[in-house]
Design an enzyme around this catalytic site. Sequence first.
Site, PDB file in Angstrom:
ATOM      1  N   PHE A  82      14.152  -3.604   1.803  1.00 31.48           N
ATOM      2  CA  PHE A  82      14.401  -4.530   1.678  1.00 31.48           C
ATOM      3  C   PHE A  82      15.082  -5.006   2.936  1.00 31.48           C
ATOM      4  O   PHE A  82      16.551  -4.543   1.912  1.00 31.48           O
ATOM      5  CB  PHE A  82      14.242  -5.367   0.638  1.00 31.48           C
ATOM      6  CG  PHE A  82      12.917  -5.030   0.395  1.00 31.48           C
ATOM      7  CD1 PHE A  82      11.734  -5.514  -0.040  1.00 31.48           C
ATOM      8  CD2 PHE A  82      11.981  -3.849  -0.427  1.00 31.48           C
ATOM      9  CE1 PHE A  82      10.582  -6.032  -0.861  1.00 31.48           C
ATOM     10  CE2 PHE A  82      10.977  -3.127  -0.448  1.00 31.48           C
ATOM     11  CZ  PHE A  82      10.193  -4.593  -0.734  1.00 31.48           C
TER      12      PHE A  82
ATOM     13  N   LYS B  14      -3.076  -8.167  -7.218  1.00 29.29           N
ATOM     14  CA  LYS B  14      -2.537  -6.307  -6.455  1.00 29.29           C
ATOM     15  C   LYS B  14      -2.611  -6.364  -4.832  1.00 29.29           C
ATOM     16  O   LYS B  14      -1.600  -5.695  -3.987  1.00 29.29           O
ATOM     17  CB  LYS B  14      -2.759  -5.611  -7.449  1.00 29.29           C
ATOM     18  CG  LYS B  14      -2.568  -3.937  -7.219  1.00 29.29           C
ATOM     19  CD  LYS B  14      -2.967  -2.751  -7.251  1.00 29.29           C
ATOM     20  CE  LYS B  14      -2.649  -1.377  -6.802  1.00 29.29           C
ATOM     21  NZ  LYS B  14      -2.727  -1.347  -5.307  1.00 29.29           N
TER      22      LYS B  14
ATOM     23  N   PHE C 233      -0.643   4.470  -8.038  1.00 34.49           N
ATOM     24  CA  PHE C 233      -0.102   4.314  -9.004  1.00 34.49           C
ATOM     25  C   PHE C 233       1.291   5.179  -9.140  1.00 34.49           C
ATOM     26  O   PHE C 233       1.419   5.374  -7.744  1.00 34.49           O
ATOM     27  CB  PHE C 233      -0.375   3.583 -10.441  1.00 34.49           C
ATOM     28  CG  PHE C 233      -1.528   2.460 -10.391  1.00 34.49           C
ATOM     29  CD1 PHE C 233      -0.925   1.145 -10.032  1.00 34.49           C
ATOM     30  CD2 PHE C 233      -2.682   2.516 -11.236  1.00 34.49           C
ATOM     31  CE1 PHE C 233      -1.741  -0.241 -10.267  1.00 34.49           C
ATOM     32  CE2 PHE C 233      -3.266   1.864 -11.167  1.00 34.49           C
ATOM     33  CZ  PHE C 233      -3.261   0.437 -10.523  1.00 34.49           C
TER      34      PHE C 233
ATOM     35  N   LYS D 228       4.293   2.105  -1.837  1.00 39.78           N
ATOM     36  CA  LYS D 228       3.936   3.171  -1.664  1.00 39.78           C
ATOM     37  C   LYS D 228       2.610   4.023  -0.001  1.00 39.78           C
ATOM     38  O   LYS D 228       2.755   4.783   0.723  1.00 39.78           O
ATOM     39  CB  LYS D 228       2.686   3.558  -2.710  1.00 39.78           C
ATOM     40  CG  LYS D 228       2.314   5.569  -2.436  1.00 39.78           C
ATOM     41  CD  LYS D 228       2.445   5.881  -3.771  1.00 39.78           C
ATOM     42  CE  LYS D 228       0.662   5.348  -4.783  1.00 39.78           C
ATOM     43  NZ  LYS D 228       0.944   4.017  -4.944  1.00 39.78           N
TER      44      LYS D 228
ATOM     45  N   ALA E 275      -6.212   4.873 -10.637  1.00 39.53           N
ATOM     46  CA  ALA E 275      -5.325   5.840 -11.081  1.00 39.53           C
ATOM     47  C   ALA E 275      -5.036   5.280 -12.341  1.00 39.53           C
ATOM     48  O   ALA E 275      -4.274   6.708 -13.215  1.00 39.53           O
ATOM     49  CB  ALA E 275      -3.877   6.191  -9.617  1.00 39.53           C
TER      50      ALA E 275
ATOM     51  N   THR F  82       2.270   1.296   2.339  1.00 36.00           N
ATOM     52  CA  THR F  82       3.072   1.403   3.652  1.00 36.00           C
ATOM     53  C   THR F  82       3.996   2.838   4.109  1.00 36.00           C
ATOM     54  O   THR F  82       3.558   2.444   4.876  1.00 36.00           O
ATOM     55  CB  THR F  82       3.891  -0.065   3.160  1.00 36.00           C
ATOM     56  OG1 THR F  82       3.168  -0.943   2.926  1.00 36.00           O
ATOM     57  CG2 THR F  82       4.544   0.076   4.450  1.00 36.00           C
TER      58      THR F  82
ATOM     59  N   TRP G 102       7.962  -1.230   7.200  1.00 40.33           N
ATOM     60  CA  TRP G 102       7.551  -2.399   7.217  1.00 40.33           C
ATOM     61  C   TRP G 102       8.118  -3.524   8.909  1.00 40.33           C
ATOM     62  O   TRP G 102       6.877  -3.891   9.271  1.00 40.33           O
ATOM     63  CB  TRP G 102       7.910  -3.287   6.249  1.00 40.33           C
ATOM     64  CG  TRP G 102       6.743  -4.581   5.925  1.00 40.33           C
ATOM     65  CD1 TRP G 102       5.621  -4.879   4.869  1.00 40.33           C
ATOM     66  CD2 TRP G 102       6.728  -5.623   5.889  1.00 40.33           C
ATOM     67  NE1 TRP G 102       5.377  -5.513   4.845  1.00 40.33           N
ATOM     68  CE2 TRP G 102       6.162  -6.348   5.347  1.00 40.33           C
ATOM     69  CE3 TRP G 102       8.172  -6.254   6.929  1.00 40.33           C
ATOM     70  CZ2 TRP G 102       5.925  -7.905   6.431  1.00 40.33           C
ATOM     71  CZ3 TRP G 102       8.646  -7.478   6.829  1.00 40.33           C
ATOM     72  CH2 TRP G 102       7.143  -8.389   6.915  1.00 40.33           C
TER      73      TRP G 102
ATOM     74  N   ARG H 290      -7.148   5.969   0.367  1.00 40.22           N
ATOM     75  CA  ARG H 290      -8.080   5.166  -0.528  1.00 40.22           C
ATOM     76  C   ARG H 290      -8.312   3.919   0.338  1.00 40.22           C
ATOM     77  O   ARG H 290      -8.120   3.573   0.901  1.00 40.22           O
ATOM     78  CB  ARG H 290      -7.814   5.181  -2.083  1.00 40.22           C
ATOM     79  CG  ARG H 290      -7.386   6.042  -2.850  1.00 40.22           C
ATOM     80  CD  ARG H 290      -6.889   5.823  -4.225  1.00 40.22           C
ATOM     81  NE  ARG H 290      -5.616   5.098  -3.787  1.00 40.22           N
ATOM     82  CZ  ARG H 290      -5.067   4.397  -4.994  1.00 40.22           C
ATOM     83  NH1 ARG H 290      -5.972   4.245  -6.023  1.00 40.22           N
ATOM     84  NH2 ARG H 290      -4.025   3.994  -5.055  1.00 40.22           N
TER      85      ARG H 290
END
Length: 556
Positions: A381, A105, A301, A71, A273, A73, A409, A94
């Site tokens: 991906f 995480k 999240f 998210k 969150a 990224t 990415w 954030r």
Amino acid sequence: MKTDIEIAQEVTLKPITEIVAPFGINFDDIELYGKYKAKLTAEKIKALENQSPGKLILVTAINPTPAGEGKSTITIGLADALSKIGKKTMIALREPSLGPVMGVKGGAAGGGYAQVLPMEDINLHFTGDMHAITTAHNALSALIDNHLHQGNEIGIDPRRIIWKRVVDLNDRALRQVTVGLGGPLNGVPREDGFDITVASEIMAILCLATDLNNLKERLADIVIGYRYDKTPVYVRDLKVEGALTLILKDALKPNLVQTIYGTPAFVHGGPFANIAHGCNSVLATTTALRLADYTVTEAGFGADLGAEKFLDIKTPNLPKSPDAIVVVATIRALKMNSGVAKDALSTENVSAVETGFANLARHVENMRKYGIPVVVAINEFVTDTPAEIATLKKLCAHIQVPVALASVWANGAEGGVELAKAVVSTIANQAPNYTRLYDDQDSIEEKISKVAREIYRADKVIFEKKAKNQIAQIVQNGWDKLPICMAKTQYSFSDDPSLLGAPTDFDITIRELVPKLGAGFIVALTGDVMTMPGLPKAPAALKMDVDVNGQALGLF
């Protein structure tokens, strides 16, 4: 394949003064923390108050899985792509917490060629905001215990103090502690505990405050516990809100950094969150809106947690509502939501994509309930196959939601151009008609039930006896008109983390309600959500090091 930190350390950063100059931010408008980090002054923020806001894009996601969704990224890559196609764009994110950074995480600075920099600083101590919040929170704890030790003039019941201590690490051993041991000189013995800093009400307050005066008012409204007669005790009763504000005066100023591509980014505040409202600060988002034509922000999240809270708690405090919502999904995560094991995600499985799509479809439908246009971003991906991608696009077309591939990415801004164009087109062609899910005048039970039924799709809400008693107390104290901040597992629409996909035929159980008067919401706790996480068997910290030149190693 290069790691995130290797990619980041190859970038030649520009001075932050150069990055922000095109946005009308001059040298006198910032306070520098070295060459590449700065805080925006309160004077500059105030000078922008009458500026009309630009467009706001909220990035959210399907329920997180160990497969990863990316998210942050996508948020960064989308903003870079908007910059690339000529849009004056800023980001509002954030700050990472050291707990997830050193746990499992990871950080919150993006990944690959879609990162905010300097990522080492952002993921570690940054400008000291987390430490300031930790210090202010624990200063209040010390002042409470000192008040008890010095005679307890206002009659606080030590058994009913709800204000815990905090540390910005995952430390399960501190969840429950006893303080004040060692005789009369060491204070009044009582049970206590620690939360992680990002679960602190002071973190939530910092992210919702609009200026220093508002910050002080919110701090004064914090309920720290109850007297022997069960009446609430506020920070203002201790007369320490001024001291706490003093500790936080610099932390309130939003931080400015840059992406690999050179897009300016506010990175400020970091409430979780699943136990708080999961959004960066109102000051950061509002200021970006007034400086840029497009602001890209995110909520933590999945959309059932972060986006719901952004729209029901944060948006009423912003100058405008979002113009579009981007829901991020990966084919890997959709397959995992259908029950595919993590070690089998690289194998083509079209039927699993079809089954797992139910999770994405529900999030899209939920976001549309707020009257805001939705776009789906497929975070690509290398293991995604043409058949899987075609299937996902066909499924999105069936529910009439725009969808775009994003390879940010691997390819940075260029990899997000298709998504950026889709978002710009959606904003141009579909006007938002924002509406909240509930009204503040609804009862606590009604507000919780609306979230549980409309967003989670629960059959009903069960209130345990403790929760019922707390609701009665909340109503008696006149706090029942505040919004609800649901504390729920992030892994499922339900309160059971094992129920993946789009579960049905379940109930939501509310076990406890915690008033956060300073933040301005009531937390409703479900399941076994904890406010102090623990470390995994092999935490990320085991891979981290620093070389003789002080360069960070192993940080993602």
